[in-house]
Design a protein around this motif. Structure first.
Motif, mmCIF file in Angstrom:
data_model
loop_
_atom_site.group_PDB
_atom_site.id
_atom_site.type_symbol
_atom_site.label_atom_id
_atom_site.label_comp_id
_atom_site.label_asym_id
_atom_site.label_seq_id
_atom_site.Cartn_x
_atom_site.Cartn_y
_atom_site.Cartn_z
ATOM 1 N N MET A 1 0.847 -1.192 0.000
ATOM 2 C CA MET A 1 0.000 0.000 0.000
ATOM 3 C C MET A 1 0.885 1.246 0.000
ATOM 4 S SD MET A 1 -2.891 1.215 2.802
ATOM 5 C CE MET A 1 -3.971 -0.166 2.424
ATOM 6 N N ALA A 2 0.637 2.137 -0.949
ATOM 7 C CA ALA A 2 1.412 3.378 -1.029
ATOM 8 C C ALA A 2 1.197 4.211 0.233
ATOM 9 C CB ALA A 2 0.987 4.170 -2.262
ATOM 10 N N LEU A 3 2.225 4.981 0.595
ATOM 11 C CA LEU A 3 2.192 5.737 1.838
ATOM 12 C C LEU A 3 1.024 6.725 1.877
ATOM 13 C CD1 LEU A 3 3.486 6.368 4.552
ATOM 14 C CD2 LEU A 3 4.984 8.018 3.379
ATOM 15 N N HIS A 4 0.799 7.438 0.776
ATOM 16 C CA HIS A 4 -0.282 8.424 0.771
ATOM 17 C C HIS A 4 -1.646 7.754 0.912
ATOM 18 C CE1 HIS A 4 -0.472 7.167 -3.469
ATOM 19 N NE2 HIS A 4 -1.704 7.653 -3.470
ATOM 20 N N LEU A 5 -1.786 6.547 0.322
ATOM 21 C CA LEU A 5 -3.053 5.826 0.424
ATOM 22 C C LEU A 5 -3.252 5.308 1.846
ATOM 23 C CD1 LEU A 5 -5.424 5.038 -1.380
ATOM 24 C CD2 LEU A 5 -4.282 2.845 -1.787
ATOM 25 N N TRP A 6 -2.169 4.815 2.445
ATOM 26 C CA TRP A 6 -2.254 4.355 3.835
ATOM 27 C C TRP A 6 -2.631 5.507 4.765
ATOM 28 C CZ3 TRP A 6 0.453 6.209 8.028
ATOM 29 C CH2 TRP A 6 0.227 5.545 9.234
ATOM 30 N N LEU B 1 -12.926 -1.072 3.178
ATOM 31 C CA LEU B 1 -11.560 -1.545 2.945
ATOM 32 C C LEU B 1 -11.172 -1.656 1.471
ATOM 33 C CD1 LEU B 1 -11.160 -4.280 5.735
ATOM 34 C CD2 LEU B 1 -10.565 -1.849 5.812
ATOM 35 N N PRO B 2 -12.040 -2.214 0.601
ATOM 36 C CA PRO B 2 -11.614 -2.365 -0.805
ATOM 37 C C PRO B 2 -11.279 -1.055 -1.506
ATOM 38 C CG PRO B 2 -13.502 -3.760 -0.337
ATOM 39 C CD PRO B 2 -13.333 -2.866 0.851
ATOM 40 N N GLN B 3 -11.780 0.067 -0.999
ATOM 41 C CA GLN B 3 -11.492 1.355 -1.623
ATOM 42 C C GLN B 3 -10.002 1.701 -1.556
ATOM 43 O OE1 GLN B 3 -14.163 4.582 -0.516
ATOM 44 N NE2 GLN B 3 -15.622 3.100 0.311
ATOM 45 N N PHE B 4 -9.284 1.058 -0.654
ATOM 46 C CA PHE B 4 -7.875 1.397 -0.451
ATOM 47 C C PHE B 4 -6.929 0.320 -0.985
ATOM 48 C CE2 PHE B 4 -10.411 3.571 2.711
ATOM 49 C CZ PHE B 4 -9.927 4.876 2.643
ATOM 50 N N LEU B 5 -7.477 -0.663 -1.678
ATOM 51 C CA LEU B 5 -6.643 -1.712 -2.257
ATOM 52 C C LEU B 5 -6.042 -1.263 -3.577
ATOM 53 C CD1 LEU B 5 -8.860 -4.873 -1.614
ATOM 54 C CD2 LEU B 5 -6.760 -4.241 -0.405
ATOM 55 N N GLN B 6 -4.809 -1.676 -3.824
ATOM 56 C CA GLN B 6 -4.120 -1.406 -5.091
ATOM 57 C C GLN B 6 -3.904 -2.731 -5.809
ATOM 58 O OE1 GLN B 6 -0.909 0.999 -3.084
ATOM 59 N NE2 GLN B 6 -1.248 2.345 -4.836
ATOM 60 N N ALA B 7 -4.364 -2.817 -7.044
ATOM 61 C CA ALA B 7 -4.318 -4.077 -7.787
ATOM 62 C C ALA B 7 -2.899 -4.550 -8.070
ATOM 63 C CB ALA B 7 -5.089 -3.923 -9.099
ATOM 64 N N ASP B 8 -1.945 -3.617 -8.131
ATOM 65 C CA ASP B 8 -0.581 -4.000 -8.483
ATOM 66 C C ASP B 8 0.252 -4.396 -7.266
ATOM 67 O OD1 ASP B 8 -0.675 -1.448 -7.459
ATOM 68 O OD2 ASP B 8 1.025 -0.718 -8.655
ATOM 69 N N ARG B 9 -0.385 -4.510 -6.097
ATOM 70 C CA ARG B 9 0.328 -4.898 -4.882
ATOM 71 C C ARG B 9 -0.347 -6.120 -4.264
ATOM 72 N NH1 ARG B 9 3.608 -0.417 -2.659
ATOM 73 N NH2 ARG B 9 3.461 1.343 -4.119
ATOM 74 N N SER B 10 0.375 -6.790 -3.382
ATOM 75 C CA SER B 10 -0.139 -8.002 -2.744
ATOM 76 C C SER B 10 -1.385 -7.688 -1.918
ATOM 77 C CB SER B 10 0.933 -8.615 -1.838
ATOM 78 O OG SER B 10 0.399 -9.652 -1.049
ATOM 79 N N VAL B 11 -2.494 -8.330 -2.256
ATOM 80 C CA VAL B 11 -3.746 -8.085 -1.533
ATOM 81 C C VAL B 11 -3.663 -8.563 -0.081
ATOM 82 C CG1 VAL B 11 -6.207 -8.662 -1.428
ATOM 83 C CG2 VAL B 11 -5.147 -8.063 -3.621
#
Length: 210
Positions: free
Chosen positions: A1-6, A137-147
């Motif tokens: 998860m990217a820092l800004h998204l976290w 929770l799904p709003q903060f998931l990034q598809a290119d990173r480990s779910v």
């Protein structure tokens, strides 16, 4: 998860946790009546339930609950009934004992397990919690990173926020109890939490899945 998204997730969940609910009422009541050990046991029960909820969301259980109105209704009735039961027990239970006696009564491991189990049931029996997290929770998931890793990070963030916010509420209540007198404050919390638990239970009965 990217820092800004976290960081966005952290702020958003912090804002939702600041609003007092059944878990906050329970941890404050237990901390005032039974001391810091009871606060810790309450947090353990709450966070264990939150772990199951987050895991359920990760596996799609929350979406399944929304898609099955009968399952949602059953869990809602169970959760509301338990909250109302707690409220009635608070309002009409035995008189609050001396604070030192209350703390001593919960010094055994069995008593702490009972407190943790009560907190677990309060948290896990609320279907709105799972449905909220299922949408949140799904709003903060990034598809290119480990779910799975992202869900672990979000749960650890949730745990940190819950511990911090609940600790602030307990500390504030403790400071007020020193000014007003511990016995008076504990009795007041007992009555208020009883009424609020009943109100929350009745409100849960009218809740919809979406």
């Amino acid at each position: 998860m990217a820092l800004h998204l976290w960081f966005t997730f952290f702020l958003a969940y912090l804002a939702t946790t600041m609003t007092p609910g059944p878990n906050v009422l329970l941890v404050v009541r237990n901390a005032l009546r039974h001391g810091p050990a009871a606060m810790g046991a309450t947090l353990v029960g709450n966070l264990t339930a939150q772990l199951l909820v987050v895991t359920g969301v990760a596996f799609g259980v929350g979406a399944l609950l929304v898609a099955m109105p009968s399952a949602f209704l059953a869990l809602k009735i169970i959760g509301a009934g338990y909250l109302i039961y707690l409220g009635v027990r608070q309002l009409f239970g035995r008189k609050v004992a001396n604070n030192a006696a209350e703390v001593a009564a919960t010094s055994s491991p069995l008593a702490k397990w009972r407190i943790a189990a009560e907190a677990f049931l309060v948290s896990i029996s609320n279907p709105k919690s799972m449905i909220f997290l299922c949408a949140f929770l799904p709003q903060f998931l990034q598809a290119d990173r480990s779910v799975p890793v992202q869900f672990v990070v979000m749960y650890l963030t949730i745990a940190a926020v819950v511990i911090s916010v609940h600790a602030v509420y307990c500390y504030t209540a403790f400071r007020f109890s020193k000014r007003l007198g511990a016995a008076y404050w504990v009795a007041l919390i007992k009555r208020l939490s009883g009424a609020l638990f009943i109100g929350l239970g009745l409100r849960l009965l009218t809740a919809r899945a979406l």
